[in-house]
Structures are given as structure tokens and as C-alpha cells.
Design a protein around this motif. Structure first.
Motif, PDB file in Angstrom:
ATOM      1  N   LYS A 238       5.626  -7.271 -14.011  1.00  0.00           N
ATOM      2  CA  LYS A 238       5.709  -7.020 -15.447  1.00  0.00           C
ATOM      3  C   LYS A 238       4.871  -5.825 -15.876  1.00  0.00           C
ATOM      4  CE  LYS A 238       3.746  -9.677 -18.394  1.00  0.00           C
ATOM      5  NZ  LYS A 238       3.488 -10.871 -19.189  1.00  0.00           N
ATOM      6  N   ARG A 239       3.937  -5.386 -15.007  1.00  0.00           N
ATOM      7  CA  ARG A 239       3.125  -4.223 -15.341  1.00  0.00           C
ATOM      8  C   ARG A 239       3.950  -2.942 -15.357  1.00  0.00           C
ATOM      9  NH1 ARG A 239      -2.015  -5.867 -11.593  1.00  0.00           N
ATOM     10  NH2 ARG A 239      -0.319  -6.004 -10.095  1.00  0.00           N
ATOM     11  N   SER A 240       5.101  -2.960 -14.669  1.00  0.00           N
ATOM     12  CA  SER A 240       6.005  -1.813 -14.689  1.00  0.00           C
ATOM     13  C   SER A 240       7.161  -2.124 -15.625  1.00  0.00           C
ATOM     14  CB  SER A 240       6.534  -1.536 -13.281  1.00  0.00           C
ATOM     15  OG  SER A 240       7.607  -0.614 -13.318  1.00  0.00           O
ATOM     16  N   ALA A 241       7.332  -1.306 -16.649  1.00  0.00           N
ATOM     17  CA  ALA A 241       8.359  -1.574 -17.656  1.00  0.00           C
ATOM     18  C   ALA A 241       9.760  -1.593 -17.039  1.00  0.00           C
ATOM     19  CB  ALA A 241       8.289  -0.519 -18.758  1.00  0.00           C
ATOM     20  N   VAL A 242      10.033  -0.664 -16.120  1.00  0.00           N
ATOM     21  CA  VAL A 242      11.362  -0.577 -15.515  1.00  0.00           C
ATOM     22  C   VAL A 242      11.630  -1.786 -14.628  1.00  0.00           C
ATOM     23  CG1 VAL A 242      12.849   0.759 -13.976  1.00  0.00           C
ATOM     24  CG2 VAL A 242      11.388   1.936 -15.624  1.00  0.00           C
ATOM     25  N   VAL A 243      10.672  -2.127 -13.769  1.00  0.00           N
ATOM     26  CA  VAL A 243      10.856  -3.256 -12.855  1.00  0.00           C
ATOM     27  C   VAL A 243      10.957  -4.567 -13.635  1.00  0.00           C
ATOM     28  CG1 VAL A 243       9.856  -4.524 -10.921  1.00  0.00           C
ATOM     29  CG2 VAL A 243       9.657  -2.039 -11.013  1.00  0.00           C
ATOM     30  N   ALA A 244      10.158  -4.719 -14.682  1.00  0.00           N
ATOM     31  CA  ALA A 244      10.218  -5.926 -15.504  1.00  0.00           C
ATOM     32  C   ALA A 244      11.600  -6.081 -16.134  1.00  0.00           C
ATOM     33  CB  ALA A 244       9.147  -5.880 -16.587  1.00  0.00           C
ATOM     34  N   ALA A 245      12.134  -4.981 -16.659  1.00  0.00           N
ATOM     35  CA  ALA A 245      13.472  -5.036 -17.261  1.00  0.00           C
ATOM     36  C   ALA A 245      14.524  -5.393 -16.228  1.00  0.00           C
ATOM     37  CB  ALA A 245      13.796  -3.697 -17.915  1.00  0.00           C
ATOM     38  N   MET A 246      14.386  -4.874 -15.001  1.00  0.00           N
ATOM     39  CA  MET A 246      15.343  -5.175 -13.940  1.00  0.00           C
ATOM     40  C   MET A 246      15.304  -6.649 -13.554  1.00  0.00           C
ATOM     41  SD  MET A 246      17.101  -2.528 -13.329  1.00  0.00           S
ATOM     42  CE  MET A 246      17.914  -3.119 -11.856  1.00  0.00           C
ATOM     43  N   CYS A 247      14.110  -7.243 -13.534  1.00  0.00           N
ATOM     44  CA  CYS A 247      13.994  -8.680 -13.219  1.00  0.00           C
ATOM     45  C   CYS A 247      14.759  -9.516 -14.233  1.00  0.00           C
ATOM     46  CB  CYS A 247      12.521  -9.093 -13.209  1.00  0.00           C
ATOM     47  SG  CYS A 247      11.580  -8.501 -11.790  1.00  0.00           S
ATOM     48  N   ILE A 248      14.552  -9.221 -15.509  1.00  0.00           N
ATOM     49  CA  ILE A 248      15.226  -9.985 -16.563  1.00  0.00           C
ATOM     50  C   ILE A 248      16.725  -9.752 -16.511  1.00  0.00           C
ATOM     51  CG2 ILE A 248      15.450 -10.240 -19.063  1.00  0.00           C
ATOM     52  CD1 ILE A 248      12.465  -9.598 -19.255  1.00  0.00           C
ATOM     53  N   ASP A 305      -0.818  -6.164 -24.874  1.00  0.00           N
ATOM     54  CA  ASP A 305      -0.419  -5.407 -23.685  1.00  0.00           C
ATOM     55  C   ASP A 305      -1.263  -4.149 -23.512  1.00  0.00           C
ATOM     56  OD1 ASP A 305       1.482  -7.298 -23.209  1.00  0.00           O
ATOM     57  OD2 ASP A 305       3.190  -6.098 -23.876  1.00  0.00           O
ATOM     58  N   ARG A 306      -1.539  -3.472 -24.623  1.00  0.00           N
ATOM     59  CA  ARG A 306      -2.349  -2.252 -24.549  1.00  0.00           C
ATOM     60  C   ARG A 306      -3.768  -2.584 -24.092  1.00  0.00           C
ATOM     61  NH1 ARG A 306      -2.049  -0.129 -29.737  1.00  0.00           N
ATOM     62  NH2 ARG A 306      -0.387   1.338 -29.175  1.00  0.00           N
ATOM     63  N   ILE A 307      -4.350  -3.655 -24.613  1.00  0.00           N
ATOM     64  CA  ILE A 307      -5.723  -4.033 -24.266  1.00  0.00           C
ATOM     65  C   ILE A 307      -5.843  -4.350 -22.779  1.00  0.00           C
ATOM     66  CG2 ILE A 307      -7.491  -5.814 -24.593  1.00  0.00           C
ATOM     67  CD1 ILE A 307      -6.544  -6.015 -27.521  1.00  0.00           C
ATOM     68  N   PHE A 308      -4.824  -5.036 -22.220  1.00  0.00           N
ATOM     69  CA  PHE A 308      -4.907  -5.490 -20.836  1.00  0.00           C
ATOM     70  C   PHE A 308      -4.129  -4.599 -19.861  1.00  0.00           C
ATOM     71  CE2 PHE A 308      -6.078  -9.186 -23.318  1.00  0.00           C
ATOM     72  CZ  PHE A 308      -7.147  -9.697 -22.600  1.00  0.00           C
ATOM     73  N   GLY A 309      -3.762  -3.413 -20.294  1.00  0.00           N
ATOM     74  CA  GLY A 309      -3.210  -2.429 -19.378  1.00  0.00           C
ATOM     75  C   GLY A 309      -1.776  -2.648 -18.956  1.00  0.00           C
ATOM     76  N   ILE A 310      -0.982  -3.394 -19.742  1.00  0.00           N
ATOM     77  CA  ILE A 310       0.442  -3.568 -19.455  1.00  0.00           C
ATOM     78  C   ILE A 310       1.183  -2.379 -20.064  1.00  0.00           C
ATOM     79  CG2 ILE A 310       2.453  -5.041 -19.716  1.00  0.00           C
ATOM     80  CD1 ILE A 310       0.256  -6.292 -18.024  1.00  0.00           C
ATOM     81  N   ARG A 311       1.737  -1.502 -19.209  1.00  0.00           N
ATOM     82  CA  ARG A 311       2.356  -0.265 -19.674  1.00  0.00           C
ATOM     83  C   ARG A 311       3.829  -0.501 -20.010  1.00  0.00           C
ATOM     84  NH1 ARG A 311      -0.314   3.450 -21.733  1.00  0.00           N
ATOM     85  NH2 ARG A 311       1.053   5.088 -20.906  1.00  0.00           N
ATOM     86  N   SER A 312       4.078  -1.276 -21.033  1.00  0.00           N
ATOM     87  CA  SER A 312       5.450  -1.537 -21.463  1.00  0.00           C
ATOM     88  C   SER A 312       6.019  -0.309 -22.155  1.00  0.00           C
ATOM     89  CB  SER A 312       5.483  -2.731 -22.422  1.00  0.00           C
ATOM     90  OG  SER A 312       4.798  -2.420 -23.626  1.00  0.00           O
ATOM     91  N   PHE A 313       7.349  -0.307 -22.354  1.00  0.00           N
ATOM     92  CA  PHE A 313       7.971   0.805 -23.076  1.00  0.00           C
ATOM     93  C   PHE A 313       7.418   0.916 -24.496  1.00  0.00           C
ATOM     94  CE2 PHE A 313      11.450   0.431 -19.892  1.00  0.00           C
ATOM     95  CZ  PHE A 313      11.449   1.750 -19.460  1.00  0.00           C
ATOM     96  N   THR A 314       7.098  -0.221 -25.104  1.00  0.00           N
ATOM     97  CA  THR A 314       6.554  -0.197 -26.462  1.00  0.00           C
ATOM     98  C   THR A 314       5.201   0.491 -26.499  1.00  0.00           C
ATOM     99  OG1 THR A 314       7.701  -2.264 -26.962  1.00  0.00           O
ATOM    100  CG2 THR A 314       5.924  -1.630 -28.437  1.00  0.00           C
ATOM    101  N   VAL A 315       4.345   0.207 -25.509  1.00  0.00           N
ATOM    102  CA  VAL A 315       3.039   0.853 -25.440  1.00  0.00           C
ATOM    103  C   VAL A 315       3.206   2.354 -25.238  1.00  0.00           C
ATOM    104  CG1 VAL A 315       0.905   1.026 -24.095  1.00  0.00           C
ATOM    105  CG2 VAL A 315       1.869  -1.228 -24.630  1.00  0.00           C
ATOM    106  N   ARG A 316       4.192   2.742 -24.440  1.00  0.00           N
ATOM    107  CA  ARG A 316       4.384   4.164 -24.128  1.00  0.00           C
ATOM    108  C   ARG A 316       5.074   4.930 -25.259  1.00  0.00           C
ATOM    109  NH1 ARG A 316       6.657   3.972 -17.866  1.00  0.00           N
ATOM    110  NH2 ARG A 316       4.816   3.050 -16.914  1.00  0.00           N
ATOM    111  N   LEU A 317       6.115   4.318 -25.836  1.00  0.00           N
ATOM    112  CA  LEU A 317       6.954   5.043 -26.788  1.00  0.00           C
ATOM    113  C   LEU A 317       6.685   4.699 -28.247  1.00  0.00           C
ATOM    114  CD1 LEU A 317      10.370   4.752 -24.882  1.00  0.00           C
ATOM    115  CD2 LEU A 317       8.698   6.610 -24.773  1.00  0.00           C
TER     116      LEU A 317
END
Length: 401
Positions: A238-248, A305-317
Motif C-alpha cells: 500500500k506504500r506504493s500508489a500504483v501497486v496498491a491500485a493494482m491489488c484492489i 498518510d502524509r504523516i506516516f509516509g504513505i505516498r498515495s496519489f492524493t498525497v502526491r497530486l
């Protein structure tokens, strides 16, 4: 008079206990008959909105428990009335048992993430109906096979969402403090016990059923759900936005449509594996929808997510950009669905699918335009609206012919 007060406390309104103790004559009577260690009682009685349980010599609330010592283990008696405060212990035992049961069920309801449970159930019912070719297929064998798939999938669903909560306790304290593990209602050990039990139950049910498509559905879901959440080297995808989306996408769009359709088609009906036009449409449409869910679920959770370093698309974009990307993807999916519906050779299918998807697309646009993106409450509410559209699509999919 005092005996009537005690009678009122024990039979009609037990929560009047604190108020009764503030009647001077009654309080003095209790003070005269209690042991020295009972003095903290007055401090408890002055606190508002607390629950009291009088069981002989014990008074408890949610945070305190005061126990009269062994040599004074006698029932509190109001001296002037002579009535014990524990005159009906069975009433309290039953009430406490009921409160414990309802509290447990409420916590488990939140732990299971009910919107995912509803989505899993509706998707399997919808895909199962795609395997129906004639009216006689709606037999006890069909409903038994479908129910087996639903129960096994729900057990696995609870494992996946529960493991995610175990791995995200600190994040959920920021993003979802109402969840049982984040709020402290469940200990980590309780969470581990629940998810382990449900994973075992899921595979045990498969061993009873013996369907290989069902086995692959559960196995792939188990592997991807574990890799998505668990914090181990090379995992926690889930730390990778692309891989997390692919799992779902794989679980929600491919496994649910293909594996559960094959479970009904080959295991239940004993027919050769063949993918019909509705199955292909359902897989393609839900691929769009799964990507939207994968993107949108992070919008309300951006802060944690931002506090704990989860680089989701929302955090990035940013929230606004991801929000409108999701809306655009869904509108594209609805446009394709309308075209597919319009090409049907069945008039009733053409009418229902074109009108139905048109209505859903309109509702999506109107709700999106009225959503305040600066309000986490409104964004979360819109996310739940996305899930309602997800449910609605599974009502339309069996009508695509």
C-alpha cells in the motif's frame, strides 16, 4: 420514604443511584453503615453521565472500581429503610450481559468494514446470476453454490480488512479513530485472533466445497490482501500508489468476476468454462470502478498518510486533482456502458442499461459538483456515495445481455 427511594432505584430506574446519595439523610445513613475504605464513593457519585453497577459490595463505572474489603463484604443497607441495594441482582446481570453483547456486535460491525461486506455480497450474487442460462437454473443447487461462495468470500473479506486495521493502528488513530483497534475497544491480540480465525474458516469452507475456482479466488485474495497490508520486508504494498491500485483492481475487478463466475459455471452447473459478453463487460467496467475506489479511498485519509509516509496519489497530486480524475474515470465507464447497452439485441436490456447508467452518471455529476473538497466529512460522505454506485452497478450487470 427512604425505602421507597431504594425500591425505585432497584426496580424502575437504577441510574438514579447517584442522585439518591445526594439526599442528606440517605447519604448519612449509608455513611454510618459502610467501612472506612468506602469513602471514594462520594467522589464517583458526583460525576455526571456515568453508569453504576451495584452488586452487593461493588460499585463500578467505566473507569473506576471500588471494592469493600473482605471483612466488610456485606450488602449496603439503608439504615432507616432496611432495604438492600441488591434486591434484584438478576436484573442487573441480564442488563450487563445485553450491554456487553451489543457493544461487541457494534465493534465487530465496524471492524468488518460493512461497506466492503455489502459490496462483496452483491458482487457474488450478481456474477452468479450471469451463469444462469434458463429459468430452471434457479434451483436449490444454484442457491447452495452461491451461498457457499458468499460465506467463504466474506470470511476472507474480514481477514483482509482486519489485517489492514492491525497494520494501520497508528494511522487509523488519525484517519479513522472510530475503528475498534484505533479506539482501543479491541486489543491487538483480539484483532490477530479474529483475522486468523476467519482466514482459517474461509479455507476450511473451501475444503468442504471442493471448488477449484473458489480456491483460487480465496488464495489470490489472501496473498494480495496480506502483501497489501502487512509490514514486512518487500511487502506492505500500500506504500506504493500504483501497486496498491493494482491489488484492489485484481481482487475487485478480475477475481470477483472471473473466479466466482467459473465457480458457478463449472463447479455448480458442470458446464465448460466460457466467458459470455456480460462477463467480459462486468470485468472491464469493474476495472474502471476498482481503480476509482483505489484512488478515492485515500482522499479522506491524506492527513494520516502524509504523516506516516504513505505516498498515495492524493498525497502526491492533491485532493482536488485526484477527486476529479476519479469522476472522469467513472463518467468514461458510464459512457462505455451506455454504448454496450445500446448495442444489445434485447429491447428490455437496451432500455434498462441505457437509462440506468444515464441516471447513475447524472447523479454522480450532480453530487460531485456540490461536494465541498475542503470538508473531510463531505469527502467521506461522497466516498460512501461511490460505494452506493458500486452496489447499483451490480444490480444492472445481470441485465446486460
Amino acid at each position: 420514604m427512604d425505602s421507597l427511594i431504594v425500591g425505585s432505584f432497584t426496580r424502575s430506574n437504577p441510574h438514579n443511584f447517584p442522585a439518591a446519595l445526594h439526599i442528606p439523610s440517605l447519604r448519612n445513613s449509608i455513611q454510618g453503615s459502610r467501612c472506612k475504605e468506602w469513602s471514594p464513593l462520594e467522589g464517583i457519585c458526583s460525576v455526571k453521565y456515568q453508569r453504576y453497577l451495584v452488586e452487593g459490595h461493588t460499585v463500578t463505572d467505566q473507569k473506576k472500581s471500588i471494592l469493600c474489603p473482605t471483612n466488610c463484604r456485606k450488602r449496603l443497607v439503608v439504615a432507616c429503610g432496611g432495604q438492600p441495594l441488591e434486591s434484584e441482582p438478576n436484573v442487573y446481570d441480564s442488563k450487563n450481559l445485553w450491554n456487553s453483547v451489543t457493544s461487541f456486535l457494534d465493534a465487530f460491525y465496524r471492524f468488518s468494514r460493512p461497506h466492503t461486506v455489502i459490496g462483496t455480497t452483491l458482487s457474488i450474487v450478481s456474477v452468479s446470476l450471469l451463469a444462469v442460462q434458463k429459468l430452471s437454473d434457479l434451483s436449490p443447487v444454484f442457491f447452495t453454490g452461491m451461498l457457499e461462495a458468499i460465506i467463504a468470500a466474506l470470511f476472507m473479506n474480514i481477514y483482509i480488512v482486519g489485517l489492514n486495521q492491525i497494520s494501520d493502528i497508528e494511522i487509523d488513530k488519525v484517519n479513522k479513530p472510530y475503528l475498534p483497534l484505533a479506539s482501543g475497544e479491541y486489543s491487538t491480540a483480539t484483532g490477530i485472533f479474529i483475522v486468523t480465525s476467519f482466514a482459517i474458516l474461509s479455507f476450511w469452507l473451501w475444503s468442504v466445497v471442493g471448488s477449484w475456482p473458489l480456491f483460487w479466488a480465496l488464495s489470490v485474495s489472501f496473498v494480495l490482501g496480506t502483501a497489501y497490508s502487512i509490514n514486512l520486508p518487500m511487502l506492505r504494498w500500500k506504500r506504493s500508489a500504483v501497486v496498491a491500485a493494482m491489488c484492489i483492481l485484481v481482487v475487485r475487478a478480475i477475481i470477483v468476476q472471473i473466479a466466482f463466475f467459473l465457480h458457478m459455471q463449472t463447479h455448480v452447473f458442470g458446464r465448460p468454462a466460457a466467458f459470455s459478453r456480460p462477463v467480459i463487460f462486468a470485468t472491464a467496467f469493474m476495472s474502471f470502478f476498482s481503480v476509482v475506489i483505489a484512488l478515492f479511498k485515500d482522499i479522506p485519509d491524506m492527513e494520516g498518510d502524509r504523516i506516516f509516509g504513505i505516498r498515495s496519489f492524493t498525497v502526491r497530486l492533491g485532493q482536488k486533482r485526484v477527486f476529479w480524475i476519479c469522476i472522469a474515470l467513472l463518467q468514461m465507464a458510464y459512457a462505455v456502458a451506455i454504448i454496450v447497452g445500446a448495442s444489445s439485441s434485447f429491447f428490455w436490456s437496451k432500455l434498462i442499461t441505457v437509462v440506468g447508467h444515464g441516471i447513475l452518471a447524472t447523479m454522480l455529476w450532480r453530487n460531485a459538483k456540490s461536494t465541498d473538497l475542503s470538508s473531510k466529512v463531505e469527502i467521506t460522505s461522497f466516498y460512501m456515495f461511490i460505494w452506493k454506485l458500486f452496489y447499483a452497478e451490480y444490480l444492472l450487470i445481470p441485465l446486460v445481455r
